[in-house]
Write an enzyme that holds these catalytic residues in place. Structure first.
Site, PDB file in Angstrom:
ATOM      1  N   SER A  72       0.484  -1.583  -0.238  1.00  0.00           N
ATOM      2  CA  SER A  72      -0.113   0.189  -0.582  1.00  0.00           C
ATOM      3  C   SER A  72       0.692   0.942   0.234  1.00  0.00           C
ATOM      4  O   SER A  72       1.828   1.871   0.521  1.00  0.00           O
ATOM      5  CB  SER A  72      -0.253   0.156   1.408  1.00  0.00           C
ATOM      6  OG  SER A  72      -1.240   0.914   1.247  1.00  0.00           O
TER       7      SER A  72
ATOM      8  N   MET B 120     -11.681  -5.905   4.447  1.00  0.00           N
ATOM      9  CA  MET B 120     -10.971  -4.560   5.371  1.00  0.00           C
ATOM     10  C   MET B 120     -11.231  -6.016   6.705  1.00  0.00           C
ATOM     11  O   MET B 120     -11.633  -5.895   6.677  1.00  0.00           O
ATOM     12  CB  MET B 120     -11.728  -3.576   5.266  1.00  0.00           C
ATOM     13  CG  MET B 120     -11.539  -2.845   4.073  1.00  0.00           C
ATOM     14  SD  MET B 120     -10.012  -2.156   3.359  1.00  0.00           S
ATOM     15  CE  MET B 120      -9.558  -1.507   4.660  1.00  0.00           C
TER      16      MET B 120
ATOM     17  N   HIS C 222      -0.700  -1.088  -5.125  1.00  0.00           N
ATOM     18  CA  HIS C 222      -2.155  -1.035  -3.620  1.00  0.00           C
ATOM     19  C   HIS C 222      -2.292   0.744  -3.474  1.00  0.00           C
ATOM     20  O   HIS C 222      -1.178   1.016  -3.083  1.00  0.00           O
ATOM     21  CB  HIS C 222      -2.229  -1.907  -2.499  1.00  0.00           C
ATOM     22  CG  HIS C 222      -4.215  -1.503  -1.981  1.00  0.00           C
ATOM     23  ND1 HIS C 222      -4.783  -2.136  -2.781  1.00  0.00           N
ATOM     24  CD2 HIS C 222      -4.357  -0.137  -0.986  1.00  0.00           C
ATOM     25  CE1 HIS C 222      -5.699  -1.744  -1.772  1.00  0.00           C
ATOM     26  NE2 HIS C 222      -5.266  -0.855  -0.923  1.00  0.00           N
TER      27      HIS C 222
ATOM     28  N   ASP D  72      -7.023  -6.597   3.580  1.00  0.00           N
ATOM     29  CA  ASP D  72      -6.136  -5.567   3.564  1.00  0.00           C
ATOM     30  C   ASP D  72      -6.136  -4.728   5.238  1.00  0.00           C
ATOM     31  O   ASP D  72      -7.404  -4.246   5.322  1.00  0.00           O
ATOM     32  CB  ASP D  72      -7.231  -4.500   2.738  1.00  0.00           C
ATOM     33  CG  ASP D  72      -6.499  -2.826   2.393  1.00  0.00           C
ATOM     34  OD1 ASP D  72      -5.535  -3.180   3.076  1.00  0.00           O
ATOM     35  OD2 ASP D  72      -6.858  -2.098   1.629  1.00  0.00           O
TER      36      ASP D  72
ATOM     37  N   HIS E  73      -7.908   1.475  -4.499  1.00  0.00           N
ATOM     38  CA  HIS E  73      -9.114   1.094  -3.701  1.00  0.00           C
ATOM     39  C   HIS E  73      -9.946   2.505  -3.281  1.00  0.00           C
ATOM     40  O   HIS E  73      -8.851   3.291  -3.076  1.00  0.00           O
ATOM     41  CB  HIS E  73      -8.290   0.096  -2.422  1.00  0.00           C
ATOM     42  CG  HIS E  73      -9.244   0.436  -1.251  1.00  0.00           C
ATOM     43  ND1 HIS E  73      -8.731   0.141   0.151  1.00  0.00           N
ATOM     44  CD2 HIS E  73     -10.207   0.465  -0.826  1.00  0.00           C
ATOM     45  CE1 HIS E  73      -9.802  -0.151   0.749  1.00  0.00           C
ATOM     46  NE2 HIS E  73     -10.444  -0.007   0.281  1.00  0.00           N
TER      47      HIS E  73
ATOM     48  N   ASP F 109      -4.654   3.971  -2.594  1.00  0.00           N
ATOM     49  CA  ASP F 109      -5.242   4.347  -1.469  1.00  0.00           C
ATOM     50  C   ASP F 109      -6.077   5.525  -1.928  1.00  0.00           C
ATOM     51  O   ASP F 109      -5.395   6.473  -1.421  1.00  0.00           O
ATOM     52  CB  ASP F 109      -4.891   3.783  -0.090  1.00  0.00           C
ATOM     53  CG  ASP F 109      -5.050   2.938   0.631  1.00  0.00           C
ATOM     54  OD1 ASP F 109      -6.386   1.902   0.832  1.00  0.00           O
ATOM     55  OD2 ASP F 109      -3.651   2.204   0.696  1.00  0.00           O
TER      56      ASP F 109
ATOM     57  N   MET G 209     -12.000   4.795  -1.467  1.00  0.00           N
ATOM     58  CA  MET G 209     -12.642   4.698  -0.218  1.00  0.00           C
ATOM     59  C   MET G 209     -13.285   6.619  -0.656  1.00  0.00           C
ATOM     60  O   MET G 209     -12.910   6.591   0.086  1.00  0.00           O
ATOM     61  CB  MET G 209     -11.507   4.984   1.165  1.00  0.00           C
ATOM     62  CG  MET G 209     -11.284   3.420   1.265  1.00  0.00           C
ATOM     63  SD  MET G 209      -9.932   3.555   2.074  1.00  0.00           S
ATOM     64  CE  MET G 209      -8.189   3.569   0.397  1.00  0.00           C
TER      65      MET G 209
ATOM     66  N   MET H 295      -8.975   8.028  -0.632  1.00  0.00           N
ATOM     67  CA  MET H 295      -9.404   8.677   0.460  1.00  0.00           C
ATOM     68  C   MET H 295     -10.320  10.208   0.077  1.00  0.00           C
ATOM     69  O   MET H 295      -9.132  11.092  -0.141  1.00  0.00           O
ATOM     70  CB  MET H 295      -8.826   8.707   1.773  1.00  0.00           C
ATOM     71  CG  MET H 295      -8.308   7.175   2.003  1.00  0.00           C
ATOM     72  SD  MET H 295      -7.746   6.715   3.534  1.00  0.00           S
ATOM     73  CE  MET H 295      -7.089   5.711   3.633  1.00  0.00           C
TER      74      MET H 295
END
Ligand code: DX5
Ligand code: ZN
Length: 213
Positions: free
Chosen positions: A7, A135, A31, A173, A64, A33, A66, A35
């Protein structure tokens, strides 16, 4: 052998190129992330960073999301060259449509769930998902403690995948490390996302190979 997806949230952003090279040389997947400060309380990074990583990534990229309204950004992430794109089940009004949108961009599609969402809520989508993201911490921050219930949740999803003959992979994750990797793979995990346990390790390559098994 499990795939390891470092990540990049835990990478050193002042020396990002070094960390991208390290992933290229030692790991399987990037990966990323994303957000938005709305779906989760934290804000991470956006397109300029994703594009910078993409410019030198020699491994597939897995974004990913979010974020709320993930459908608004599917095309944009596909345009960055991501190979896998996941969104949270409860962030989408119509998950089936978002999966179709992702597939129509030629990208692998996945649905993510936080630890408080019953795994059964994924079952109607397993036939259509290339992967699901379970998760093992609440989405929002790196460096949280792994939630032990995750093994049973992965095993339940794995059993449903086998029962229905789908080819959906399981990605896990949050709080993943060489200490729990083997147990996660035995429960049914195919892809291990790991941030702190890779980038805070004195030897990231060794941490990755310990998790691969
Ligand atoms: C959390 C993110 C994770 C996180 C993992 O919201 O989805 O990918 O960066 O970090 P660690 O491995 O440190 O828990
Ligand atoms: Zn993640």
């Amino acid at each position: 052998m499990a795939k390891v997806a470092p990540s990049m949230l835990s990478a050193d952003f002042l020396h990002l190129a070094d960390d991208v090279e390290m992933v290229n040389a030692n790991a399987d997947i990037f990966h990323l992330d994303i957000m938005d400060g709305v779906f989760v309380p934290n804000i991470s990074y956006g397109f300029p960073v994703v594009e910078a990583i993409a410019s030198m990534a020699a491994r597939p990229m897995d974004a990913h999301l979010m974020i709320v309204s993930p459908e608004k950004y599917v095309k944009r992430f596909a345009g960055c060259g991501v190979d896998m794109l996941s969104f949270h089940l409860n962030a989408a009004e119509n998950p089936d449509e978002v999966l179709d949108m992702i597939h129509s961009e030629g990208v692998k599609a996945g649905i993510a769930i936080n630890p408080d969402i019953p795994v059964e809520s994924l079952y109607p989508y397993l036939a259509k998902c290339d992967f699901v993201l379970i998760m093992s911490v609440f989405a929002g921050f790196g460096g949280q403690k792994f939630i032990e219930d995750t093994y049973g949740r992965i095993a339940a999803v794995k059993a449903e995948i086998s029962r229905t003959g789908s080819r959906c992979l399981i990605e896990v994750d949050g709080g993943v490390s060489p200490d729990n990797a083997e147990k996660l793979v035995n429960a049914g995990a195919d892809i291990l996302v790991a941030g702190s346990s890779v980038f805070k390790a004195s030897d990231p390559a060794a941490a990755i190979s310990a998790m691969r098994g």
